[in-house]
Scaffold this active site. Structure first.
Site, PDB file in Angstrom:
ATOM      1  N   ASN A   1       0.862  -1.150  -0.086  1.00 15.20           N
ATOM      2  CA  ASN A   1      -0.014  -0.302  -0.052  1.00 15.20           C
ATOM      3  C   ASN A   1       0.746   1.105  -0.140  1.00 15.20           C
ATOM      4  OD1 ASN A   1       0.343  -1.393   2.556  1.00 15.20           O
ATOM      5  ND2 ASN A   1      -0.815  -0.140   3.699  1.00 15.20           N
TER       6      ASN A   1
ATOM      7  N   CYS B   1      -8.224   4.818  -4.347  1.00 11.58           N
ATOM      8  CA  CYS B   1      -7.270   5.195  -5.581  1.00 11.58           C
ATOM      9  C   CYS B   1      -7.602   6.561  -6.014  1.00 11.58           C
ATOM     10  CB  CYS B   1      -7.339   4.108  -6.840  1.00 11.58           C
ATOM     11  SG  CYS B   1      -6.621   2.543  -6.389  1.00 11.58           S
TER      12      CYS B   1
ATOM     13  N   LYS C   1     -18.568   1.305  -4.220  1.00  8.71           N
ATOM     14  CA  LYS C   1     -19.303   0.750  -5.519  1.00  8.71           C
ATOM     15  C   LYS C   1     -19.602  -0.597  -5.221  1.00  8.71           C
ATOM     16  CE  LYS C   1     -16.350  -0.791  -8.845  1.00  8.71           C
ATOM     17  NZ  LYS C   1     -15.284  -0.824  -9.842  1.00  8.71           N
TER      18      LYS C   1
HETATM   19  P1  NAD Z   1      -3.730  -3.397   0.450  1.00  3.69           P
HETATM   20  O1  NAD Z   1      -3.683  -2.296   1.424  1.00  3.69           O
HETATM   21  O2  NAD Z   1      -5.283  -4.044   0.081  1.00  3.69           O
HETATM   22  O3  NAD Z   1      -2.533  -4.312   0.377  1.00  3.69           O
HETATM   23  C1  NAD Z   1      -1.449  -3.938   0.709  1.00  3.69           C
HETATM   24  C2  NAD Z   1      -0.867  -5.036   1.418  1.00  3.69           C
HETATM   25  O4  NAD Z   1       0.639  -4.760   1.491  1.00  3.69           O
HETATM   26  C3  NAD Z   1      -1.074  -5.176   2.824  1.00  3.69           C
HETATM   27  O5  NAD Z   1      -1.831  -6.313   3.181  1.00  3.69           O
HETATM   28  C4  NAD Z   1       0.043  -4.956   4.038  1.00  3.69           C
HETATM   29  O6  NAD Z   1      -0.020  -5.745   4.966  1.00  3.69           O
HETATM   30  C5  NAD Z   1       1.237  -5.163   2.872  1.00  3.69           C
HETATM   31  N1  NAD Z   1       2.442  -4.931   3.076  1.00  3.69           N
HETATM   32  C6  NAD Z   1       2.908  -3.433   3.475  1.00  3.69           C
HETATM   33  N2  NAD Z   1       4.064  -3.395   3.510  1.00  3.69           N
HETATM   34  C7  NAD Z   1       4.505  -4.584   3.594  1.00  3.69           C
HETATM   35  C8  NAD Z   1       5.831  -4.973   3.530  1.00  3.69           C
HETATM   36  N3  NAD Z   1       7.089  -4.125   4.084  1.00  3.69           N
HETATM   37  N4  NAD Z   1       6.174  -6.290   3.561  1.00  3.69           N
HETATM   38  C9  NAD Z   1       5.304  -7.336   3.193  1.00  3.69           C
HETATM   39  N5  NAD Z   1       3.901  -6.620   3.076  1.00  3.69           N
HETATM   40  C10 NAD Z   1       3.672  -5.353   3.200  1.00  3.69           C
HETATM   41  O7  NAD Z   1      -3.545  -2.382  -0.742  1.00  3.69           O
HETATM   42  P2  NAD Z   1      -3.972  -2.755  -2.335  1.00  3.69           P
HETATM   43  O8  NAD Z   1      -5.180  -2.191  -2.552  1.00  3.69           O
HETATM   44  O9  NAD Z   1      -3.652  -4.012  -2.814  1.00  3.69           O
HETATM   45  O10 NAD Z   1      -2.945  -1.553  -3.242  1.00  3.69           O
HETATM   46  C11 NAD Z   1      -1.712  -1.890  -3.502  1.00  3.69           C
HETATM   47  C12 NAD Z   1      -1.171  -0.933  -4.395  1.00  3.69           C
HETATM   48  O11 NAD Z   1      -1.762  -1.117  -5.656  1.00  3.69           O
HETATM   49  C13 NAD Z   1      -1.301   0.510  -3.936  1.00  3.69           C
HETATM   50  O12 NAD Z   1      -0.242   1.300  -4.350  1.00  3.69           O
HETATM   51  C14 NAD Z   1      -2.673   0.881  -4.778  1.00  3.69           C
HETATM   52  O13 NAD Z   1      -2.437   2.444  -5.057  1.00  3.69           O
HETATM   53  C15 NAD Z   1      -2.430   0.249  -6.039  1.00  3.69           C
HETATM   54  N6  NAD Z   1      -3.485  -0.178  -6.798  1.00  3.69           N
HETATM   55  C16 NAD Z   1      -4.744  -0.436  -5.965  1.00  3.69           C
HETATM   56  C17 NAD Z   1      -5.875  -0.638  -6.858  1.00  3.69           C
HETATM   57  C18 NAD Z   1      -7.289  -1.229  -6.101  1.00  3.69           C
HETATM   58  O14 NAD Z   1      -8.088  -1.361  -6.843  1.00  3.69           O
HETATM   59  N7  NAD Z   1      -7.029  -1.654  -4.712  1.00  3.69           N
HETATM   60  C19 NAD Z   1      -5.810  -0.678  -8.244  1.00  3.69           C
HETATM   61  C20 NAD Z   1      -4.972  -0.356  -8.883  1.00  3.69           C
HETATM   62  C21 NAD Z   1      -3.661  -0.301  -8.182  1.00  3.69           C
HETATM   63  C1  UDX Z   2     -10.125   2.562 -10.098  1.00  3.69           C
HETATM   64  C2  UDX Z   2      -9.916   2.530 -11.485  1.00  3.69           C
HETATM   65  O1  UDX Z   2     -10.858   2.484 -12.464  1.00  3.69           O
HETATM   66  C3  UDX Z   2      -8.973   1.236 -11.901  1.00  3.69           C
HETATM   67  O2  UDX Z   2      -8.427   1.431 -13.085  1.00  3.69           O
HETATM   68  C4  UDX Z   2      -7.618   1.524 -10.992  1.00  3.69           C
HETATM   69  O3  UDX Z   2      -6.527   0.480 -11.261  1.00  3.69           O
HETATM   70  C5  UDX Z   2      -7.876   1.698  -9.483  1.00  3.69           C
HETATM   71  O4  UDX Z   2      -8.856   2.801  -9.339  1.00  3.69           O
HETATM   72  P1  UDX Z   2     -11.674   1.406  -8.402  1.00  3.69           P
HETATM   73  O5  UDX Z   2     -11.673   2.600  -7.442  1.00  3.69           O
HETATM   74  O6  UDX Z   2     -11.494   0.057  -7.898  1.00  3.69           O
HETATM   75  O7  UDX Z   2     -10.946   1.760  -9.590  1.00  3.69           O
HETATM   76  O8  UDX Z   2     -13.174   1.477  -9.118  1.00  3.69           O
HETATM   77  P2  UDX Z   2     -13.948   2.326 -10.032  1.00  3.69           P
HETATM   78  O9  UDX Z   2     -14.842   1.519 -11.133  1.00  3.69           O
HETATM   79  O10 UDX Z   2     -13.007   3.042 -11.173  1.00  3.69           O
HETATM   80  O11 UDX Z   2     -14.905   3.416  -9.341  1.00  3.69           O
HETATM   81  C6  UDX Z   2     -14.332   4.523  -8.609  1.00  3.69           C
HETATM   82  C7  UDX Z   2     -15.346   5.260  -8.022  1.00  3.69           C
HETATM   83  O12 UDX Z   2     -16.133   6.035  -9.068  1.00  3.69           O
HETATM   84  C8  UDX Z   2     -16.644   4.324  -7.674  1.00  3.69           C
HETATM   85  O13 UDX Z   2     -16.996   4.958  -6.008  1.00  3.69           O
HETATM   86  C9  UDX Z   2     -17.716   4.549  -8.388  1.00  3.69           C
HETATM   87  O14 UDX Z   2     -18.865   4.374  -7.790  1.00  3.69           O
HETATM   88  C10 UDX Z   2     -17.443   5.839  -8.724  1.00  3.69           C
HETATM   89  N1  UDX Z   2     -18.024   6.001 -10.556  1.00  3.69           N
HETATM   90  C11 UDX Z   2     -17.487   5.353 -11.353  1.00  3.69           C
HETATM   91  C12 UDX Z   2     -19.172   6.867 -10.437  1.00  3.69           C
HETATM   92  O15 UDX Z   2     -19.643   7.664  -9.660  1.00  3.69           O
HETATM   93  N2  UDX Z   2     -19.505   7.222 -12.045  1.00  3.69           N
HETATM   94  C13 UDX Z   2     -18.924   6.386 -12.858  1.00  3.69           C
HETATM   95  O16 UDX Z   2     -19.303   6.654 -14.036  1.00  3.69           O
HETATM   96  C14 UDX Z   2     -17.797   5.417 -12.556  1.00  3.69           C
END
Ligand code: NAD
Ligand code: UDX
Length: 464
Positions: free
Chosen positions: A90, A275, A338
């Site tokens: 994270n 995000c 969402k």
């Molecule tokens: P998350 O919080 O769900 O998971 C992160 C994990 O990393 C946690 O389980 C934590 O314990 C672990 N962690 C932290 N420091 C650590 C360390 N030093 N060693 C081992 N484990 C460690 O986060 P996420 O939602 O999976 O997001 C991860 C990254 O991906 C972020 O940079 C986020 O912005 C990006 N991202 C998230 C999404 C999404 O939809 N959630 C989509 C695209 C990109």
């Molecule tokens: C987003 C990006 O879409 C994804 O590509 C990236 O990797 C992580 O961030 P996520 O946050 O999981 O994904 O969901 P997304 O479907 O993008 O929705 C984000 C927010 O926007 C939600 O709260 C959703 O309800 C809202 N949204 C989305 C709207 O209000 N209107 C829309 O038309 C679309």
């Protein structure tokens, strides 16, 4: 091409878990090990109840777990044997220090790089999967290079574009896979190794290779553009309400232009998720640190508009209900940011709830997937008072229980099941006038008005 390859992922969260499960599912001759410092998280990945809800994820994990997909807390052991090491930790917004409230905290990434430098005894390809500020690979690369064994590791960037709720679909058929690397023969070779993995199931033309900085920056820009569309249509919803236009009709008419496109134009109570806000603020901070203050302010308005939308919606609820919700019961349907996820991070629901709590309302909240502890944590994060949460919020397991004696039903997440509710029954158990505030525009508003409800829908105010 990749037979025998050892892939490791550090960070078993919303991204690390599903992404690695998909690689294991598609590449049977590759071994994938996902590690995390959180014992609880790893125990959940190894159990029947996975730590995250994501449609289709259970089946894939169950099929590959303990075959070529492993979840472990042995970070050092995994690093030692890995050929490709994904970093999927994270990177939250900093809460203190320089850039607090805007800059991304990349200390987890640096810690991981330091550990790889310390533990690895052979060259690794380290993949930045986390979303990071542009040029993070430079500092990670320097930390990796500063090992005492003289090993030359390669750092590449491959940000993840999956969205929660559709993660499996997105991973199965990604619109694109982005891989950025150093513009050197070693850099190209490292990029090619990851291309080989994704080529097991992604057509080559969907795999985009770039330099490191373009790859890092593209992730922030993609999220900023997506969020900007939501803020744009939400700003128009305000104008629709005072002009008699219908925001869904406007979105359709505008989005049919192929240059604009129809997706991501659904007006809502506000975007949430871990995000969008974080990544835009990160972009804003980057622009400011490069002296691009006007550019920073331009993107900052995407976030400001989102805050205004949540506030506007909550104020409308109070205004419509005769300017007071004090002691009134309000049924809140949906708390996740969402549909199809139990994730509550930055959900618009928490801000709307805080506003209603401050006005003295009693909230009865129903969400099919959100855990009580996650809801409470998010409400506290949104600065709700603990005693208000304890005294004014009840979490219920049934929509009709939420609606009983309620003055209003407020839709905050677009769960499909809300469209299929028995609204005659709901109307019969509610106080009258019975209000519905549809913060997602998913209900049949005309039908509800016929049943006797007073309906407010975003961007659809009836003006005769
Ligand atoms: P998350 O919080 O769900 O998971 C992160 C994990 O990393 C946690 O389980 C934590 O314990 C672990 N962690 C932290 N420091 C650590 C360390 N030093 N060693 C081992 N484990 C460690 O986060 P996420 O939602 O999976 O997001 C991860 C990254 O991906 C972020 O940079 C986020 O912005 C990006 N991202 C998230 C999404 C999404 O939809 N959630 C989509 C695209 C990109
Ligand atoms: C987003 C990006 O879409 C994804 O590509 C990236 O990797 C992580 O961030 P996520 O946050 O999981 O994904 O969901 P997304 O479907 O993008 O929705 C984000 C927010 O926007 C939600 O709260 C959703 O309800 C809202 N949204 C989305 C709207 O209000 N209107 C829309 O038309 C679309």
């Amino acid at each position: 091409k990749c037979a025998g390859l050892q892939i490791v992922c550090i960070g078993a969260g919303y991204v690390g878990g599903p992404t690695m499960a998909m690689i294991a599912y598609k590449c049977h001759d590759v071994t994938v090990t996902v590690v995390d410092i959180s014992e609880k998280q790893i125990a959940a990945w190894n159990s029947d109840t996975l730590p995250i809800y994501e449609p289709g994820l259970d089946d894939i994990v169950k099929e590959r777990r303990n075959k070529n997909l492993f979840f472990s807390t042995d970070v050092d052991g995994a690093v030692e044997k890995g050929d490709i090491i994904f970093v999927s930790v994270n990177t939250p917004t900093k809460t203190s220090g320089i850039g607090a409230g805007r800059a991304a905290n990349i200390s987890n990434c640096e810690l991981v790089a330091r550990n790889i430098a310390k533990v690895a005894t052979s060259p690794k390809i380290v993949v930045e999967k986390s979303t990071v500020p542009v040029r993070t690979a430079e500092s990670m690369g320097r930390v990796l290079a500063a090992n005492e064994k003289g090993i030359k590791h390669q750092i590449i960037s491959s940000p993840e574009f999956l969205a929660e709720g559709t993660a499996i679909e997105d991973l199965l058929e990604p619109s694109r896979v982005l891989i950025g690397g150093e513009q050197t023969p070693e850099g190209h070779a490292a990029v090619q190794k990851l291309v080989d993995v994704y080529e097991y199931w992604c057509p080559r033309e969907r795999i985009i290779t770039t330099n490191l900085w373009s790859s890092e920056l593209s992730k922030l820009v993609a999220n900023a553009f997506l969020a900007q569309r939501v803020s744009s249509i939400n700003s128009i919803s305000a104008l629709c309400e005072v002009s008699g236009a219908d925001v869904d009709e406007v979105a359709r008419a505008v989005g049919t232009d192929y240059r604009i496109g129809k997706h991501f134009l659904k007006s809502s109570v506000g975007f949430g998720g871990s995000c969008f806000k974080k990544d835009i603020l990160n972009l804003v901070y980057l622009c400011e640190s490069f002296g691009l203050h006007d550019v920073a302010e331009y993107w900052n308005w995407v976030v400001k508009m989102n805050e205004l939308q949540k506030e506007r919606f909550a104020k409308t609820i109070v205004k419509r209900m005769f300017n007071t919700v004090t002691r009134k019961k309000i049924a809140v349907l949906g708390f996740a940011f969402k549909a199809d996820t139990g994730d509550t991070r930055e959900t618009a629901a928490s801000d709307v709830c805080r506003f209603l709590l401050e006005e003295g309302a009693r909230l009865s909240v129903y969400d099919p997937k959100v855990l009580a502890e996650d809801m409470e944590r998010e409400l506290l994060y949104a600065k709700c008072e603990k005693d208000q949460i304890d005294q004014q919020i009840t979490r219920v397991e049934d929509v009709y229980a939420a609606a009983k004696d309620a003055h209003a039903v407020v839709i905050l997440t677009e769960w499909k099941e809300f469209k299929e509710l028995d609204f005659d029954k709901i109307y019969s158990v509610m106080e009258k006038p019975a209000f519905i505030f549809d913060g997602r525009n998913i209900l049949d508003h005309a039908g509800l008005r016929e049943k006797g409800f007073e309906v407010f829908a975003l961007g659809k105010n009836k003006i005769n």
